[in-house]
Design a protein around this motif. Structure first.
Motif, PDB file in Angstrom:
ATOM      1  N   ARG A  16      70.078  60.116  23.025  1.00  0.00           N
ATOM      2  CA  ARG A  16      69.792  59.136  21.971  1.00  0.00           C
ATOM      3  C   ARG A  16      70.642  57.881  22.193  1.00  0.00           C
ATOM      4  NH1 ARG A  16      70.754  62.160  17.668  1.00  0.00           N
ATOM      5  NH2 ARG A  16      68.579  62.733  17.434  1.00  0.00           N
ATOM      6  N   GLN A  17      71.910  58.092  22.505  1.00  0.00           N
ATOM      7  CA  GLN A  17      72.794  56.951  22.753  1.00  0.00           C
ATOM      8  C   GLN A  17      72.349  56.169  23.991  1.00  0.00           C
ATOM      9  OE1 GLN A  17      75.380  55.851  20.690  1.00  0.00           O
ATOM     10  NE2 GLN A  17      75.016  54.080  21.998  1.00  0.00           N
ATOM     11  N   ARG A  18      71.907  56.895  25.011  1.00  0.00           N
ATOM     12  CA  ARG A  18      71.409  56.226  26.223  1.00  0.00           C
ATOM     13  C   ARG A  18      70.190  55.366  25.887  1.00  0.00           C
ATOM     14  NH1 ARG A  18      71.149  55.560  31.506  1.00  0.00           N
ATOM     15  NH2 ARG A  18      69.243  55.983  32.676  1.00  0.00           N
ATOM     16  N   LEU A  19      69.303  55.878  25.036  1.00  0.00           N
ATOM     17  CA  LEU A  19      68.137  55.105  24.627  1.00  0.00           C
ATOM     18  C   LEU A  19      68.566  53.822  23.920  1.00  0.00           C
ATOM     19  CD1 LEU A  19      65.064  54.813  24.320  1.00  0.00           C
ATOM     20  CD2 LEU A  19      65.251  56.154  22.205  1.00  0.00           C
ATOM     21  N   TYR A  20      69.506  53.920  22.985  1.00  0.00           N
ATOM     22  CA  TYR A  20      69.999  52.730  22.284  1.00  0.00           C
ATOM     23  C   TYR A  20      70.585  51.721  23.263  1.00  0.00           C
ATOM     24  CZ  TYR A  20      69.727  55.408  17.886  1.00  0.00           C
ATOM     25  OH  TYR A  20      69.310  56.136  16.815  1.00  0.00           O
ATOM     26  N   ASP A  21      71.381  52.222  24.210  1.00  0.00           N
ATOM     27  CA  ASP A  21      72.019  51.333  25.187  1.00  0.00           C
ATOM     28  C   ASP A  21      70.984  50.626  26.063  1.00  0.00           C
ATOM     29  OD1 ASP A  21      74.438  52.204  24.140  1.00  0.00           O
ATOM     30  OD2 ASP A  21      74.883  53.557  25.826  1.00  0.00           O
ATOM     31  N   LEU A  28      62.656  46.631  24.052  1.00  0.00           N
ATOM     32  CA  LEU A  28      61.861  47.821  23.726  1.00  0.00           C
ATOM     33  C   LEU A  28      60.781  48.170  24.735  1.00  0.00           C
ATOM     34  CD1 LEU A  28      61.355  47.484  19.876  1.00  0.00           C
ATOM     35  CD2 LEU A  28      62.644  49.233  21.101  1.00  0.00           C
ATOM     36  N   GLU A  29      60.218  47.204  25.427  1.00  0.00           N
ATOM     37  CA  GLU A  29      59.052  47.484  26.264  1.00  0.00           C
ATOM     38  C   GLU A  29      59.373  47.705  27.745  1.00  0.00           C
ATOM     39  OE1 GLU A  29      55.974  44.669  25.495  1.00  0.00           O
ATOM     40  OE2 GLU A  29      56.050  45.007  23.342  1.00  0.00           O
ATOM     41  N   HIS A  30      60.639  47.735  28.101  1.00  0.00           N
ATOM     42  CA  HIS A  30      61.010  47.950  29.504  1.00  0.00           C
ATOM     43  C   HIS A  30      60.748  49.401  29.899  1.00  0.00           C
ATOM     44  CE1 HIS A  30      63.412  48.109  33.168  1.00  0.00           C
ATOM     45  NE2 HIS A  30      63.351  46.792  33.183  1.00  0.00           N
ATOM     46  N   VAL A  33      63.417  51.992  29.146  1.00  0.00           N
ATOM     47  CA  VAL A  33      63.482  52.365  27.735  1.00  0.00           C
ATOM     48  C   VAL A  33      62.350  53.346  27.408  1.00  0.00           C
ATOM     49  CG1 VAL A  33      63.411  51.500  25.364  1.00  0.00           C
ATOM     50  CG2 VAL A  33      64.602  50.192  27.132  1.00  0.00           C
ATOM     51  N   LEU A  34      61.164  53.065  27.911  1.00  0.00           N
ATOM     52  CA  LEU A  34      60.034  53.952  27.655  1.00  0.00           C
ATOM     53  C   LEU A  34      60.266  55.329  28.263  1.00  0.00           C
ATOM     54  CD1 LEU A  34      57.124  51.417  28.267  1.00  0.00           C
ATOM     55  CD2 LEU A  34      58.099  52.153  26.081  1.00  0.00           C
ATOM     56  N   ARG A  35      60.792  55.371  29.466  1.00  0.00           N
ATOM     57  CA  ARG A  35      61.077  56.664  30.109  1.00  0.00           C
ATOM     58  C   ARG A  35      62.142  57.435  29.336  1.00  0.00           C
ATOM     59  NH1 ARG A  35      61.288  54.647  36.356  1.00  0.00           N
ATOM     60  NH2 ARG A  35      59.053  54.602  36.709  1.00  0.00           N
ATOM     61  N   GLN A  36      63.183  56.746  28.918  1.00  0.00           N
ATOM     62  CA  GLN A  36      64.250  57.424  28.171  1.00  0.00           C
ATOM     63  C   GLN A  36      63.726  57.914  26.822  1.00  0.00           C
ATOM     64  OE1 GLN A  36      67.075  58.444  29.265  1.00  0.00           O
ATOM     65  NE2 GLN A  36      67.745  59.308  27.337  1.00  0.00           N
ATOM     66  N   SER A  37      62.836  57.168  26.222  1.00  0.00           N
ATOM     67  CA  SER A  37      62.222  57.593  24.966  1.00  0.00           C
ATOM     68  C   SER A  37      61.447  58.895  25.164  1.00  0.00           C
ATOM     69  CB  SER A  37      61.295  56.500  24.444  1.00  0.00           C
ATOM     70  OG  SER A  37      60.672  56.910  23.264  1.00  0.00           O
TER      71      SER A  37
END
Length: 60
Positions: A16-21, A28-30, A33-37
Motif C-alpha cells: 500500500r505504501q509503495r502504491l502511494y509512493d 495515477l495513470e502511469h 502505479v497501475l501494476r502496483q495497484s
C-alpha cells in the motif's frame, strides 16, 4: 509464498505504501502505479479469502 516470516498484513501495508509512493512520483495513470495497484488488489483479495473462510467455519 511469504518470505522471511512476513505476514500478509505486513505485505499489504508495504505494498500500500509503495502504491502511494509511486502515485506521488508518477501520477495515477502511469503503468508502474497501475501494476502496483493490481499487486495490492491481489493481496487484498487473498486477505479477504482468508478472513471470510475463517468466518464461515462452524464453532465446534
Amino acid at each position: 509464498m511469504m518470505g522471511s516470516g512476513e505476514t500478509l498484513q505486513q505485505r499489504l501495508e508495504k505494498n500500500r505504501q509503495r502504491l502511494y509512493d509511486l502515485q506521488a512520483k508518477y501520477g495515477l495513470e502511469h503503468i508502474y502505479v497501475l501494476r502496483q495497484s493490481m499487486v495490492l488488489d491481489e493481496l487484498i483479495n487473498q486477505y479477504n479469502r482468508i478472513y471470510y473462510a475463517k468466518l464461515k467455519k462452524p464453532i465446534a
